[in-house]
Design a protein around this motif. Structure first.
Motif, PDB file in Angstrom:
ATOM      1  N   ALA A  39      50.721   8.322 -53.178  1.00 40.15           N
ATOM      2  CA  ALA A  39      49.366   8.392 -52.643  1.00 40.15           C
ATOM      3  C   ALA A  39      49.207   9.627 -51.746  1.00 40.15           C
ATOM      4  CB  ALA A  39      49.017   7.116 -51.882  1.00 40.15           C
ATOM      5  N   LYS A  40      50.222   9.939 -50.949  1.00 39.72           N
ATOM      6  CA  LYS A  40      50.170  11.132 -50.105  1.00 39.72           C
ATOM      7  C   LYS A  40      50.101  12.396 -50.961  1.00 39.72           C
ATOM      8  CE  LYS A  40      52.669   8.997 -46.287  1.00 39.72           C
ATOM      9  NZ  LYS A  40      53.940   8.911 -45.572  1.00 39.72           N
ATOM     10  N   THR A  41      50.854  12.428 -52.027  1.00 39.64           N
ATOM     11  CA  THR A  41      50.811  13.562 -52.953  1.00 39.64           C
ATOM     12  C   THR A  41      49.439  13.665 -53.602  1.00 39.64           C
ATOM     13  OG1 THR A  41      53.176  13.344 -53.382  1.00 39.64           O
ATOM     14  CG2 THR A  41      51.883  14.564 -55.014  1.00 39.64           C
ATOM     15  N   LEU A  42      48.878  12.532 -54.002  1.00 42.23           N
ATOM     16  CA  LEU A  42      47.560  12.512 -54.629  1.00 42.23           C
ATOM     17  C   LEU A  42      46.491  13.060 -53.684  1.00 42.23           C
ATOM     18  CD1 LEU A  42      45.744  11.813 -57.018  1.00 42.23           C
ATOM     19  CD2 LEU A  42      45.677   9.447 -56.167  1.00 42.23           C
ATOM     20  N   MET A  43      46.601  12.767 -52.390  1.00 40.54           N
ATOM     21  CA  MET A  43      45.637  13.300 -51.409  1.00 40.54           C
ATOM     22  C   MET A  43      45.612  14.824 -51.451  1.00 40.54           C
ATOM     23  SD  MET A  43      45.971  11.088 -47.914  1.00 40.54           S
ATOM     24  CE  MET A  43      44.805  12.083 -47.009  1.00 40.54           C
ATOM     25  N   VAL A  44      46.785  15.433 -51.458  1.00 40.09           N
ATOM     26  CA  VAL A  44      46.877  16.891 -51.468  1.00 40.09           C
ATOM     27  C   VAL A  44      46.342  17.452 -52.782  1.00 40.09           C
ATOM     28  CG1 VAL A  44      48.458  18.860 -51.375  1.00 40.09           C
ATOM     29  CG2 VAL A  44      48.795  16.918 -49.833  1.00 40.09           C
ATOM     30  N   LEU A  45      46.696  16.808 -53.894  1.00 35.15           N
ATOM     31  CA  LEU A  45      46.206  17.258 -55.200  1.00 35.15           C
ATOM     32  C   LEU A  45      44.683  17.171 -55.278  1.00 35.15           C
ATOM     33  CD1 LEU A  45      48.888  15.606 -57.501  1.00 35.15           C
ATOM     34  CD2 LEU A  45      48.628  18.048 -57.006  1.00 35.15           C
ATOM     35  N   MET A  46      44.115  16.088 -54.765  1.00 35.66           N
ATOM     36  CA  MET A  46      42.661  15.940 -54.773  1.00 35.66           C
ATOM     37  C   MET A  46      42.004  16.979 -53.862  1.00 35.66           C
ATOM     38  SD  MET A  46      42.200  11.810 -54.925  1.00 35.66           S
ATOM     39  CE  MET A  46      40.448  11.804 -55.332  1.00 35.66           C
ATOM     40  N   GLN A  47      42.601  17.238 -52.714  1.00 38.09           N
ATOM     41  CA  GLN A  47      42.028  18.221 -51.798  1.00 38.09           C
ATOM     42  C   GLN A  47      42.058  19.616 -52.418  1.00 38.09           C
ATOM     43  OE1 GLN A  47      43.294  18.011 -47.723  1.00 38.09           O
ATOM     44  NE2 GLN A  47      42.357  19.962 -47.205  1.00 38.09           N
ATOM     45  N   SER A  48      43.026  19.902 -53.288  1.00 37.37           N
ATOM     46  CA  SER A  48      43.078  21.212 -53.939  1.00 37.37           C
ATOM     47  C   SER A  48      41.904  21.412 -54.892  1.00 37.37           C
ATOM     48  CB  SER A  48      44.408  21.409 -54.675  1.00 37.37           C
ATOM     49  OG  SER A  48      44.475  20.605 -55.827  1.00 37.37           O
ATOM     50  N   HIS A  49      41.221  20.328 -55.290  1.00 39.83           N
ATOM     51  CA  HIS A  49      40.038  20.406 -56.143  1.00 39.83           C
ATOM     52  C   HIS A  49      38.734  20.363 -55.338  1.00 39.83           C
ATOM     53  CE1 HIS A  49      41.681  19.907 -60.273  1.00 39.83           C
ATOM     54  NE2 HIS A  49      42.729  19.541 -59.570  1.00 39.83           N
ATOM     55  N   TRP A  50      38.827  20.142 -54.032  1.00 41.17           N
ATOM     56  CA  TRP A  50      37.637  19.992 -53.193  1.00 41.17           C
ATOM     57  C   TRP A  50      36.912  21.320 -53.041  1.00 41.17           C
ATOM     58  CZ3 TRP A  50      36.150  22.422 -48.736  1.00 41.17           C
ATOM     59  CH2 TRP A  50      35.050  21.879 -48.070  1.00 41.17           C
ATOM     60  N   ASP A  51      35.602  21.265 -53.058  1.00 38.21           N
ATOM     61  CA  ASP A  51      34.780  22.373 -52.593  1.00 38.21           C
ATOM     62  C   ASP A  51      33.493  21.781 -52.019  1.00 38.21           C
ATOM     63  OD1 ASP A  51      32.734  22.099 -54.529  1.00 38.21           O
ATOM     64  OD2 ASP A  51      33.641  23.572 -55.851  1.00 38.21           O
ATOM     65  N   ALA A  52      32.761  22.603 -51.321  1.00 39.06           N
ATOM     66  CA  ALA A  52      31.580  22.111 -50.610  1.00 39.06           C
ATOM     67  C   ALA A  52      30.382  21.868 -51.524  1.00 39.06           C
ATOM     68  CB  ALA A  52      31.203  23.097 -49.509  1.00 39.06           C
ATOM     69  N   GLN A  53      30.522  22.119 -52.811  1.00 34.80           N
ATOM     70  CA  GLN A  53      29.397  22.011 -53.735  1.00 34.80           C
ATOM     71  C   GLN A  53      29.226  20.644 -54.387  1.00 34.80           C
ATOM     72  OE1 GLN A  53      27.347  24.625 -53.642  1.00 34.80           O
ATOM     73  NE2 GLN A  53      28.864  25.376 -52.187  1.00 34.80           N
ATOM     74  N   GLY A  54      30.231  19.782 -54.337  1.00 37.81           N
ATOM     75  CA  GLY A  54      30.089  18.485 -54.983  1.00 37.81           C
ATOM     76  C   GLY A  54      31.338  17.645 -54.840  1.00 37.81           C
ATOM     77  N   PRO A  55      31.299  16.431 -55.381  1.00 35.73           N
ATOM     78  CA  PRO A  55      32.454  15.544 -55.282  1.00 35.73           C
ATOM     79  C   PRO A  55      33.630  16.057 -56.115  1.00 35.73           C
ATOM     80  CG  PRO A  55      30.767  14.571 -56.674  1.00 35.73           C
ATOM     81  CD  PRO A  55      30.189  15.823 -56.102  1.00 35.73           C
ATOM     82  N   VAL A  56      34.787  15.499 -55.885  1.00 34.69           N
ATOM     83  CA  VAL A  56      36.013  15.887 -56.572  1.00 34.69           C
ATOM     84  C   VAL A  56      36.154  15.081 -57.860  1.00 34.69           C
ATOM     85  CG1 VAL A  56      38.538  15.861 -56.404  1.00 34.69           C
ATOM     86  CG2 VAL A  56      37.159  16.513 -54.420  1.00 34.69           C
ATOM     87  N   ASP A  57      36.321  15.778 -58.971  1.00 29.88           N
ATOM     88  CA  ASP A  57      36.596  15.126 -60.251  1.00 29.88           C
ATOM     89  C   ASP A  57      38.110  15.032 -60.392  1.00 29.88           C
ATOM     90  OD1 ASP A  57      33.876  15.261 -60.783  1.00 29.88           O
ATOM     91  OD2 ASP A  57      34.048  17.105 -61.940  1.00 29.88           O
ATOM     92  N   TYR A  58      38.631  13.814 -60.426  1.00 29.38           N
ATOM     93  CA  TYR A  58      40.082  13.652 -60.549  1.00 29.38           C
ATOM     94  C   TYR A  58      40.367  12.299 -61.173  1.00 29.38           C
ATOM     95  CZ  TYR A  58      44.664  15.473 -59.460  1.00 29.38           C
ATOM     96  OH  TYR A  58      45.919  16.031 -59.562  1.00 29.38           O
ATOM     97  N   GLY A  59      41.128  12.289 -62.245  1.00 31.05           N
ATOM     98  CA  GLY A  59      41.393  11.063 -62.968  1.00 31.05           C
ATOM     99  C   GLY A  59      42.848  10.653 -62.974  1.00 31.05           C
ATOM    100  N   VAL A  60      43.075   9.480 -63.504  1.00 27.07           N
ATOM    101  CA  VAL A  60      44.413   8.898 -63.553  1.00 27.07           C
ATOM    102  C   VAL A  60      45.349   9.747 -64.407  1.00 27.07           C
ATOM    103  CG1 VAL A  60      45.736   6.870 -64.287  1.00 27.07           C
ATOM    104  CG2 VAL A  60      43.572   6.571 -63.102  1.00 27.07           C
ATOM    105  N   ARG A  61      44.884  10.236 -65.540  1.00 31.61           N
ATOM    106  CA  ARG A  61      45.744  11.048 -66.417  1.00 31.61           C
ATOM    107  C   ARG A  61      46.236  12.298 -65.714  1.00 31.61           C
ATOM    108  NH1 ARG A  61      42.316  11.046 -71.936  1.00 31.61           N
ATOM    109  NH2 ARG A  61      42.316   8.805 -72.224  1.00 31.61           N
TER     110      ARG A  61
END
Length: 134
Positions: A39-61
């Motif tokens: 879960a901690k790793t997933l947080m960092v991976l999701m944050q790497s997709h973050w930008d101020a323009q919209g929500p983060v698209d990130y799936g299980v696969r």
């Protein structure tokens, strides 16, 4: 005295074009410390997709492939982050062989919202609730 930098000069650790920083109070919080390593790793991976323009698209696969872990473990990591208040699901995934498929979208509560809103830091409320129960 500190050395002044020229405006626009990149810091030495930013040679590849980006840095992910997480608040010290977040990583020292009970909700964060209680997360699994996945879960901690997933947080960092999701944050790497973050930008101020919209929500983060990130799936299980994608999580399965990048953590790496099993599908069940990836699903559990998303659930942990959601229950601890680090992420909020914005939209469900959709798979269709005839039309375009889309992945789940998430709001990262420790990051500013794409609608120019400050972070909600929902994880802090989870932390307060635990402290009150103790």
């Amino acid at each position: 005295m500190g050395r002044s930098r020229n405006k626009g000069e990149k810091l030495p650790f930013d040679k590849a074009g980006g840095v992910i920083a997480i608040q010290r109070r977040l990583i020292q919080s009970r909700p964060y410390l209680g997360l699994s390593p996945q879960a901690k790793t997933l947080m960092v991976l999701m944050q790497s997709h973050w930008d101020a323009q919209g929500p983060v698209d990130y799936g299980v696969r994608e999580a399965e492939a990048k953590i790496p872990c099993s599908r069940k473990t990836a699903m559990r990591a998303f659930k942990e982050l959601e229950e601890a208040g680090f992420i909020v699901k914005i939209d469900e995934s959709l798979f269709s062989s005839r039309t375009e498929s889309k992945t789940r979208t998430w709001r990262l509560t420790w990051m500013p919202c794409w609608r120019n809103r400050a972070p909600t830091n929902d994880w802090e409320n989870a932390s307060r609730g635990e402290n009150e129960a103790a």
